[in-house]
Design a protein around this motif. Sequence first.
Motif, short mmCIF file in Angstrom:
data_model
loop_
_atom_site.label_atom_id
_atom_site.label_comp_id
_atom_site.label_asym_id
_atom_site.label_seq_id
_atom_site.Cartn_x
_atom_site.Cartn_y
_atom_site.Cartn_z
N GLU A 78 0.83 -1.21 0.00
CA GLU A 78 0.00 0.00 0.00
C GLU A 78 0.86 1.26 0.00
N ALA A 79 2.01 1.22 0.71
CA ALA A 79 2.91 2.38 0.76
C ALA A 79 3.51 2.66 -0.61
N ASN A 80 3.72 1.62 -1.41
CA ASN A 80 4.28 1.78 -2.75
C ASN A 80 3.22 1.95 -3.82
N GLY A 81 1.96 2.01 -3.40
CA GLY A 81 0.88 2.26 -4.35
C GLY A 81 0.45 1.03 -5.14
N ILE A 82 0.72 -0.15 -4.62
CA ILE A 82 0.30 -1.38 -5.30
C ILE A 82 -1.02 -1.82 -4.69
N ASP A 83 -2.00 -2.03 -5.56
CA ASP A 83 -3.31 -2.49 -5.10
C ASP A 83 -3.34 -4.01 -5.18
N THR A 84 -3.19 -4.66 -4.04
CA THR A 84 -3.15 -6.13 -4.03
C THR A 84 -4.49 -6.75 -4.36
N ASN A 85 -5.59 -6.05 -4.09
CA ASN A 85 -6.91 -6.58 -4.41
C ASN A 85 -7.10 -6.71 -5.91
#
Length: 115
Positions: A55-62
Amino acid sequence: MFGIGGGEFILIILVVLMLFGSDKIPEIARTLGKMFRQLKHATDDIKSEIQKSAEANGIDTNSLTGGISEEIDKVKQSFNDTVDSTTGVDTNFTTEIEKVKEDIEEITGPIKRQF
């Protein structure tokens, strides 16, 4: 359970009883329970750290897991479309078998043996 049958499970219990005795079994079970609980907490902590860093790196895991789930659903649907629900056999396969049967009948028709 882990590929162990009932007889094998009973044998394992008997060996544990003979090695440690009945008075040590509850203590061993408590120790194993604590170890598994610590392991579960450690894996949960690792999962939360991975989630936070993503989330800190802007990756949306969902969206990543959602895309994979969609692809899996597409493959399942295409598989279900080609498999006959009554026999569980691929419909393309049965069509090919019927064609081969017809070809064999066509070739051997006049040559069939008489018994």
